[in-house]
Design an enzyme around this catalytic site. Structure first.
Site, PDB file in Angstrom:
ATOM      1  N   PRO A  64      -7.466   4.184   7.325  1.00 16.39           N
ATOM      2  CA  PRO A  64      -7.907   3.965   8.704  1.00 16.39           C
ATOM      3  C   PRO A  64      -6.758   4.129   9.696  1.00 16.39           C
ATOM      4  O   PRO A  64      -5.717   3.481   9.566  1.00 16.39           O
ATOM      5  CB  PRO A  64      -8.427   2.522   8.689  1.00 16.39           C
ATOM      6  CG  PRO A  64      -7.667   1.870   7.570  1.00 16.39           C
ATOM      7  CD  PRO A  64      -7.446   2.939   6.540  1.00 16.39           C
ATOM      8  N   ALA A  66      -6.162   4.758  14.094  1.00 14.99           N
ATOM      9  CA  ALA A  66      -6.853   4.658  15.376  1.00 14.99           C
ATOM     10  C   ALA A  66      -6.808   5.974  16.151  1.00 14.99           C
ATOM     11  O   ALA A  66      -5.958   6.831  15.906  1.00 14.99           O
ATOM     12  CB  ALA A  66      -6.218   3.548  16.220  1.00 14.99           C
ATOM     13  N   SER A  93     -11.563   3.572  11.221  1.00 10.44           N
ATOM     14  CA  SER A  93     -10.884   2.507  11.952  1.00 10.44           C
ATOM     15  C   SER A  93     -11.831   1.829  12.931  1.00 10.44           C
ATOM     16  O   SER A  93     -12.690   2.470  13.543  1.00 10.44           O
ATOM     17  CB  SER A  93      -9.693   3.090  12.711  1.00 10.44           C
ATOM     18  OG  SER A  93      -9.131   2.137  13.590  1.00 10.44           O
ATOM     19  N   HIS A 229       0.732  -1.734   6.718  1.00  8.99           N
ATOM     20  CA  HIS A 229       0.237  -1.173   7.978  1.00  8.99           C
ATOM     21  C   HIS A 229       1.046   0.067   8.379  1.00  8.99           C
ATOM     22  O   HIS A 229       1.260   0.335   9.558  1.00  8.99           O
ATOM     23  CB  HIS A 229       0.294  -2.229   9.086  1.00  8.99           C
ATOM     24  CG  HIS A 229      -0.860  -2.192  10.033  1.00  8.99           C
ATOM     25  ND1 HIS A 229      -1.878  -3.103   9.992  1.00  8.99           N
ATOM     26  CD2 HIS A 229      -1.173  -1.359  11.053  1.00  8.99           C
ATOM     27  CE1 HIS A 229      -2.757  -2.851  10.946  1.00  8.99           C
ATOM     28  NE2 HIS A 229      -2.353  -1.782  11.597  1.00  8.99           N
ATOM     29  N   ARG A 232       3.931  -0.585  10.667  1.00 12.99           N
ATOM     30  CA  ARG A 232       3.626  -0.793  12.086  1.00 12.99           C
ATOM     31  C   ARG A 232       3.436  -2.267  12.449  1.00 12.99           C
ATOM     32  O   ARG A 232       3.101  -2.575  13.589  1.00 12.99           O
ATOM     33  CB  ARG A 232       2.366  -0.007  12.461  1.00 12.99           C
ATOM     34  CG  ARG A 232       2.538   1.488  12.318  1.00 12.99           C
ATOM     35  CD  ARG A 232       1.220   2.233  12.456  1.00 12.99           C
ATOM     36  NE  ARG A 232       0.719   2.246  13.806  1.00 12.99           N
ATOM     37  CZ  ARG A 232       1.006   3.186  14.713  1.00 12.99           C
ATOM     38  NH1 ARG A 232       1.819   4.180  14.389  1.00 12.99           N
ATOM     39  NH2 ARG A 232       0.483   3.151  15.918  1.00 12.99           N
ATOM     40  N   ASP A 260      -1.350   2.313   0.106  1.00  8.20           N
ATOM     41  CA  ASP A 260      -1.043   3.314   1.125  1.00  8.20           C
ATOM     42  C   ASP A 260       0.415   3.136   1.538  1.00  8.20           C
ATOM     43  O   ASP A 260       1.125   2.276   1.034  1.00  8.20           O
ATOM     44  CB  ASP A 260      -1.997   3.213   2.316  1.00  8.20           C
ATOM     45  CG  ASP A 260      -1.866   1.913   3.116  1.00  8.20           C
ATOM     46  OD1 ASP A 260      -0.816   1.233   3.050  1.00  8.20           O
ATOM     47  OD2 ASP A 260      -2.819   1.570   3.838  1.00  8.20           O
ATOM     48  N   GLY A 261       0.872   3.982   2.464  1.00  6.39           N
ATOM     49  CA  GLY A 261       2.218   3.821   3.006  1.00  6.39           C
ATOM     50  C   GLY A 261       3.216   4.833   2.488  1.00  6.39           C
ATOM     51  O   GLY A 261       3.734   4.685   1.384  1.00  6.39           O
ATOM     52  N   ARG A 264       3.077  11.257   0.586  1.00  2.00           N
ATOM     53  CA  ARG A 264       3.146  12.575   1.212  1.00  2.00           C
ATOM     54  C   ARG A 264       2.843  13.720   0.247  1.00  2.00           C
ATOM     55  O   ARG A 264       2.576  14.840   0.703  1.00  2.00           O
ATOM     56  CB  ARG A 264       4.533  12.797   1.822  1.00  2.00           C
ATOM     57  CG  ARG A 264       4.918  11.760   2.875  1.00  2.00           C
ATOM     58  CD  ARG A 264       4.095  11.912   4.138  1.00  2.00           C
ATOM     59  NE  ARG A 264       4.454  10.938   5.166  1.00  2.00           N
ATOM     60  CZ  ARG A 264       3.822   9.801   5.391  1.00  2.00           C
ATOM     61  NH1 ARG A 264       2.754   9.484   4.646  1.00  2.00           N
ATOM     62  NH2 ARG A 264       4.201   8.978   6.337  1.00  2.00           N
ATOM     63  N   ARG A 284      -1.011   9.267   8.058  1.00  2.00           N
ATOM     64  CA  ARG A 284      -0.340  10.207   8.960  1.00  2.00           C
ATOM     65  C   ARG A 284      -0.550  11.668   8.568  1.00  2.00           C
ATOM     66  O   ARG A 284      -0.760  12.507   9.463  1.00  2.00           O
ATOM     67  CB  ARG A 284       1.146   9.858   9.064  1.00  2.00           C
ATOM     68  CG  ARG A 284       1.404   8.569   9.857  1.00  2.00           C
ATOM     69  CD  ARG A 284       2.889   8.287   9.998  1.00  2.00           C
ATOM     70  NE  ARG A 284       3.152   7.091  10.786  1.00  2.00           N
ATOM     71  CZ  ARG A 284       3.294   5.858  10.278  1.00  2.00           C
ATOM     72  NH1 ARG A 284       3.188   5.675   8.967  1.00  2.00           N
ATOM     73  NH2 ARG A 284       3.534   4.834  11.073  1.00  2.00           N
TER      74      ARG A 284
END
Length: 330
Positions: A64, A66, A93, A229, A232, A260-261, A264, A284
């Site tokens: 999710p 934003a 989100s 997050h 973040r 997650d996090g 790549r 991302r």
């Protein structure tokens, strides 16, 4: 990232504080090494997995994030279109810029991310709305009792959506778009009430401490996502990959653990799966694909990850994710 406003690019790319956790997430994957097995005769690989009763073509979900309409005019509709084409799930989100009904019309498998709201009447109405739209699970963000502001946003002055965009799922029955409220009174009792009020599977996103993973199991969570997050929230928090083994041990196989996090590449995904994660969520990279090419750009990112994971499985000596084990990771 063609055409992405530099202010909005910083919003998506940035993290909290000095961005130590943001960097730590990616660094943690780079520190791991794979110890491949050979002569395993894997043949064609099978990436399919089932998660909370949903069949997915690969163990990769869209995390999710934003405000997708800042990255592309089609916003979350484009992202969901790509998820449907790739045969995976999108976690929508709460701060989406398209209403859940439009996103669901793409036919994508959707989960819905929720910041628990102190206005329980509004929250109950929102849960009824997303359930009616056909979401398959509720992802409750538990690591955000207060807002966190990134240094990049403070520098660029990004504080709100431009005119014409809104958090459409925060629109109440009078047409007013409510603010998302962070609640510093949030507790396990709130989770118990939430579980009692929904028939959806409940996933807790933001688990880093093994004691909280154990509590999640005890309070009936259906899965947890090891997440900080995306760097973040609390700057200086542990990297998600570093937190994963202890969370897995605490969960003890009783519920699925996702992560997650900083993910790549397909080899990052392989490392997570080998250590015991059921699936990963990527944020991302999806936004960069969306900014560069809308639905096609997102699908291209997902298919790249699929191809990389398939290739990595072959080279590590595994036919399917279930064949992976922690002894393959150093």
């Amino acid at each position: 990232m063609t055409g992405l406003d530099p202010v909005h690019r910083d919003f998506f790319a940035g993290g909290a504080g000095e961005e130590r956790t943001l960097r730590a997430n990616e660094d943690a994957w780079a520190r791991r090494r794979i110890i491949p097995r050979v002569l395993r005769g894997t043949g064609p690989r099978d990436l399919r997995t089932t998660l909370l009763g949903t069949d997915l073509s690969m163990p990769v979900l869209i995390a999710p994030t934003a405000f997708h309409s800042l990255a592309h005019p089609d916003g979350e509709v484009a992202t969901a279109t790509a998820a449907a084409a790739a045969g995976t799930a999108m976690i929508v989100s709460m701060a989406a810029t398209r209403p859940i009904e439009q996103i669901a019309a793409t036919g994508a498998t959707l989960w819905f991310q929720l910041y628990p709201q102190p206005d329980l009447t509004f929250q109950d109405a929102l849960l009824e709305r997303v359930t009616k739209a056909g979401v398959k699970a509720l992802v409750v963000t538990v690591d955000s009792p207060v807002f966190s502001h990134g240094r990049r946003d403070l520098r660029t002055g990004f504080t709100d959506l431009p005119p014409g965009l809104a958090c459409e799922n925060m629109r109440d029955d009078t047409g007013v778009v409510r603010d998302i409220t962070m609640d510093d009174t949030l507790s396990w009792a709130h989770l118990d009430r939430l579980r009692a009020g929904t028939g959806l599977p409940v996933v807790l996103k933001g688990i880093l401490h093994p004691a909280d993973a154990l509590l999640a199991v005890e309070h009936g969570a259906d899965a947890v996502i090891v997440s900080n997050h995306g760097g973040r929230q609390l700057d200086g928090a542990i990297a998600t990959l570093d937190a994963l083994p202890a969370v897995l041990a605490a969960a003890g196989g009783r519920i699925p653990v996702l992560i997650d996090g900083g993910i790549r590449t397909g080899t990052d995904i392989l490392v997570a799966l080998a250590l015991g994660a059921k699936a990963v969520a990527v944020g991302r990279p999806v936004i960069w694909g969306l900014a560069g090419g809308g639905a096609h750009g997102v699908q291209e990112k997902l298919e790249t990850l699929r191809a990389q994971l398939d290739h990595s499985l072959a080279l590590a000596g595994a036919q399917r994710p279930a064949d992976l084990s922690p002894d393959l990771i150093a």
